[in-house]
Design a protein around this motif. Sequence first.
Motif, PDB file in Angstrom:
ATOM      1  N   ALA A  18      -1.557 -15.643 -10.350  1.00 37.48           N
ATOM      2  CA  ALA A  18      -0.804 -15.028 -11.446  1.00 37.48           C
ATOM      3  C   ALA A  18      -0.740 -13.515 -11.342  1.00 37.48           C
ATOM      4  N   GLU A  19      -1.544 -12.936 -10.451  1.00 38.08           N
ATOM      5  CA  GLU A  19      -1.567 -11.473 -10.350  1.00 38.08           C
ATOM      6  C   GLU A  19      -0.194 -10.918  -9.983  1.00 38.08           C
ATOM      7  N   VAL A  20       0.155  -9.838 -10.672  1.00 41.66           N
ATOM      8  CA  VAL A  20       1.449  -9.185 -10.474  1.00 41.66           C
ATOM      9  C   VAL A  20       1.281  -8.045  -9.476  1.00 41.66           C
ATOM     10  N   PRO A  21       2.220  -7.868  -8.536  1.00 43.94           N
ATOM     11  CA  PRO A  21       2.138  -6.712  -7.645  1.00 43.94           C
ATOM     12  C   PRO A  21       2.034  -5.412  -8.444  1.00 43.94           C
ATOM     13  N   TRP A  22       1.350  -4.429  -7.861  1.00 49.86           N
ATOM     14  CA  TRP A  22       1.033  -3.209  -8.598  1.00 49.86           C
ATOM     15  C   TRP A  22       2.284  -2.504  -9.118  1.00 49.86           C
ATOM     16  N   ASP A  23       3.282  -2.318  -8.287  1.00 51.96           N
ATOM     17  CA  ASP A  23       4.507  -1.645  -8.738  1.00 51.96           C
ATOM     18  C   ASP A  23       5.200  -2.441  -9.832  1.00 51.96           C
ATOM     19  N   ALA A  24       5.250  -3.764  -9.663  1.00 52.38           N
ATOM     20  CA  ALA A  24       5.890  -4.599 -10.679  1.00 52.38           C
ATOM     21  C   ALA A  24       5.129  -4.533 -11.993  1.00 52.38           C
ATOM     22  N   ALA A  25       3.794  -4.414 -11.930  1.00 48.90           N
ATOM     23  CA  ALA A  25       2.994  -4.309 -13.155  1.00 48.90           C
ATOM     24  C   ALA A  25       3.338  -3.039 -13.923  1.00 48.90           C
TER      25      ALA A  25
END
Length: 405
Positions: A18-25
């Motif tokens: 479920a972790e979101v990529p850093w830029d997308a977060a």
Amino acid sequence: MTQVEDEVVLAVRRHAAAEVPWDAARERAYAAATPLPPRRLPLADSIGCVLATALVSPVAVPPVDRSAMDGYAVRGAGPWVVVGAVLAGSGLAEPLRDGQAYAIVTGAAVPAGTTAVLPDEHATRAGEKVGGSIEVGRHIRRAGEECAAGELLLPAGTLITPQLIGLAATLGLNRLAVTPKPRVLALITGDELTHHGPSSPGRTRDAIGPMLPTLITSSGAVEAAVQQLPDSREALVGALVSADAEVILVSGSSASGPADHLRSVLAELGAELIVDGVACRPGHPQALARFPDGRLVVGLPGNPLAALTAVLTLGVAVIRRLRGERLDVLPVAPVPGGLACHPRSTRLVPVRVGPHGAVPVGHGGSAMLRGAAEADAFAVLDPGPAEAIAARLLPLDPGVRPWGV
């Protein structure tokens, strides 16, 4: 493995998926917020806010031709007969005739018919006559030279600085339409935390609580309060329900341990979970949720450097949007010698930025603040199988705006 161990592994795997990529977060956090409604504030109270509407000059500045020097307003060719004096604030003098001069001070309105202002240091005076060399139009600030009435000076979203306040006063304004600063409440959870003295067996000195107020204000928000809570579900529910702030930071309850209640409490209270883990190291357990009334909750990991990462990733993005500002575009710098990338997650490495690029300072573990205290930025390393020879820079002080923004 036992059944319990299997369930733990499955939970970890589900969370990792479920972790979101850093830029997308960062982008999700920015999009989750809505700029606060504009307010008209006195000039002194507007510092650090941003303009909610464009700054348009209601008047011409200056409103009349003014002297740019102490000296003499003269007409025609010299020498000139001095027929009077014009002081600042004395209003308009009678028009000059050829061969006449008025002694004049900087900022005073020049009389009609003035050819130029002859500075004191270039003037030779004998009795009632003055002589010197002039250039037509020289040392006169023309009406509207700085701006015309109705001219757009600065767009909405401009940060209000002391200089902008001075400009607004020059325009005759007493108030500005601004997007106000959001209020941020910090909740620090943890039965193991002590708030005085050093750590000891079974007790850990709280480093996150003392760090957050300056991070909040440097981000452009107002610190509502920092509250310490026990590892109690009931205490967390009560604090979230009663929180009077646009943003709530919750530290130490965002992971999946037995004392980490944040996600289940948010679900119970009807909050929408927007970010459930970020693919970055350190700081991956961070979270972002939004209550039906619009309040935003940022879950911070319990380790200090990981919590700092979460504030700079999700917290600052939320605050920027609430303030009506753009999300920062991060500059790129070389990394001498390179830095190893993580195969699946964004690495954030404390670095010191110098003339040759970003140099890692070490001590970058999630529980450590030594490296961050020496550094001035995180090097943001995108996932990959190799070393990065350049990296984006995320300032550790949110008040420092990256170049190019």
